[in-house]
Write a protein that holds these residues in place. Structure first.
Motif, short mmCIF file in Angstrom:
data_model
loop_
_atom_site.label_atom_id
_atom_site.label_comp_id
_atom_site.label_asym_id
_atom_site.label_seq_id
_atom_site.Cartn_x
_atom_site.Cartn_y
_atom_site.Cartn_z
N HIS A 89 19.76 72.90 -16.53
CA HIS A 89 20.37 73.10 -17.84
C HIS A 89 19.38 72.65 -18.91
O HIS A 89 18.82 71.55 -18.82
CB HIS A 89 21.65 72.28 -17.99
N VAL A 90 19.18 73.49 -19.90
CA VAL A 90 18.31 73.14 -21.02
C VAL A 90 19.17 72.61 -22.16
O VAL A 90 20.18 73.21 -22.51
CB VAL A 90 17.48 74.35 -21.49
N ASN A 115 12.49 71.14 -21.91
CA ASN A 115 11.52 72.20 -21.68
C ASN A 115 12.04 73.15 -20.59
O ASN A 115 12.22 72.72 -19.44
CB ASN A 115 10.18 71.59 -21.26
N PRO A 116 12.27 74.41 -20.92
CA PRO A 116 12.88 75.32 -19.94
C PRO A 116 12.05 75.49 -18.67
O PRO A 116 12.60 75.45 -17.56
CB PRO A 116 12.99 76.65 -20.70
N ASP A 117 10.74 75.67 -18.81
CA ASP A 117 9.90 75.92 -17.64
C ASP A 117 9.88 74.72 -16.70
O ASP A 117 10.03 74.85 -15.48
CB ASP A 117 8.48 76.30 -18.07
N ARG A 118 9.66 73.52 -17.26
CA ARG A 118 9.60 72.33 -16.41
C ARG A 118 10.96 72.01 -15.79
O ARG A 118 11.04 71.59 -14.63
CB ARG A 118 9.09 71.13 -17.22
N THR A 119 12.01 72.20 -16.58
CA THR A 119 13.36 71.91 -16.07
C THR A 119 13.70 72.83 -14.91
O THR A 119 14.21 72.39 -13.87
CB THR A 119 14.39 72.06 -17.20
N ARG A 120 13.44 74.12 -15.07
CA ARG A 120 13.71 75.08 -14.01
C ARG A 120 12.87 74.78 -12.77
O ARG A 120 13.36 74.85 -11.64
CB ARG A 120 13.41 76.50 -14.49
N ALA A 121 11.60 74.39 -12.98
CA ALA A 121 10.71 74.12 -11.84
C ALA A 121 11.22 72.94 -11.01
O ALA A 121 11.19 72.99 -9.78
CB ALA A 121 9.30 73.83 -12.35
N VAL A 122 11.71 71.89 -11.67
CA VAL A 122 12.24 70.74 -10.93
C VAL A 122 13.48 71.15 -10.15
O VAL A 122 13.64 70.82 -8.97
CB VAL A 122 12.55 69.57 -11.89
N ALA A 123 14.37 71.89 -10.80
CA ALA A 123 15.60 72.31 -10.13
C ALA A 123 15.29 73.19 -8.92
O ALA A 123 15.91 73.04 -7.85
CB ALA A 123 16.51 73.05 -11.11
N GLU A 124 14.35 74.11 -9.07
CA GLU A 124 13.99 74.98 -7.95
C GLU A 124 13.35 74.19 -6.82
O GLU A 124 13.57 74.47 -5.64
CB GLU A 124 13.06 76.08 -8.44
#
Length: 275
Positions: A53-54, A37-46
């Motif tokens: 990476h998706v 999931n792009p949104d959740r993945t980006r949120a964790v990384a941030e």
């Protein structure tokens, strides 16, 4: 000055993967957060100051692209934590022609590990794979890795078999290379696992959502095994939570079968069997 350890963590956008990503980053590691999931993945990384990476494990070309990107961006990789995967209630086939459970839980992490293995070996790295006590209900058939000749039964037998394949993969990886490799059962974790499974919905309803251990507790073995400490048991060991040498299906001890699985899996993902 020692460079931070780099950990590639798949399935890191939620559940125990997210908890482990946060803890490992707090411990000083650089975490490459991989999720679907792009949104959740980006949120964790941030949140953790990592990179994201998706990747959709239902597409092996996605896995190949992920490996290329990781090798390009990370001159060293200390740990690959294969945590992505899951249970599906209906048998479905991916664009690659494989049953989804075996592809997401076995073929995709096998492929990613093989592609990243030279970089991991350069760093004297480690591979950690999330398995399950469900391996006890698994039954590997070389003539039916795609689960087209057996009853589906809500996907649980296929899921258990995929986790038995995970354990076989880890034992063979340890036997065939100098890499440290471990598999573990996190415990029965109360997360969104198996959300489309009728049996899991029933468990959730009957317990009012109060079943299993927390994601924090389930992440503990992943954090420990992906951390910098020496494990202290032979490479290839399967852990039941933090207890080494957990119970496995009898086939897990069949070395000839595990070797045949390795060879067949290599063929399915388009790689030579030899490292």
């Amino acid at each position: 000055m020692t460079s931070p350890r780099t950990i590639v963590l798949t399935g890191a956008s939620s559940g125990i993967g997210r908890k482990a990503a946060i803890a490992l980053a707090e411990g000083g590691a650089t975490v490459a957060v991989v999720g679907r999931n792009p949104d959740r993945t980006r949120a964790v990384a941030e949140q953790i100051g990592g990179v994201w990476h998706v990747c959709d494990f239902d597409r092996l070309d996605d896995v190949r692209r992920l490996a290329d990107t990781l090798l390009e961006q990370h001159p060293r990789i200390d740990v690959l934590a294969n945590n992505a995967g899951g249970l599906v209630s209906r048998r479905e086939v991916t664009v690659d022609g494989y049953e989804r459970t075996v592809q997401s839980n076995h073929l995709a992490p096998f492929l990613l590990t093989r592609l990243l293995l030279p970089r991991l070996l350069e760093s004297s790295g480690r591979v950690v794979s999330t398995s399950s006590t469900a391996n006890l209900m698994g039954q590997v058939r070389l003539d039916d890795l795609n689960w087209s000749k057996r009853l589906w039964v809500g996907g649980w037998r296929a899921y258990g078999t995929s986790k038995l394949l995970t354990n076989m993969f880890i034992s063979q990886l340890a036997a065939r290379s100098d890499i440290e490799a471990f598999a573990f059962h996190p415990g029965f974790v109360a997360t969104g696992f198996g959300g489309d499974s009728a049996s899991m919905r029933m468990v959730n309803m009957l317990t009012n959502g109060n079943y299993g251990i927390s994601a924090d507790a389930g992440a503990v073995p992943l954090i420990q095994l992906a951390g910098p400490t020496t494990i202290g048991v032979p490479s290839g060991t399967y852990f039941d939570q933090l207890k080494p040498f957990g119970r496995q299906a009898p086939q897990a001890r069949d070395t000839l079968l595990a070797e045949a699985v390795w060879d067949r899996t290599s063929q399915l993902v388009g790689l030579p069997a030899d490292l």
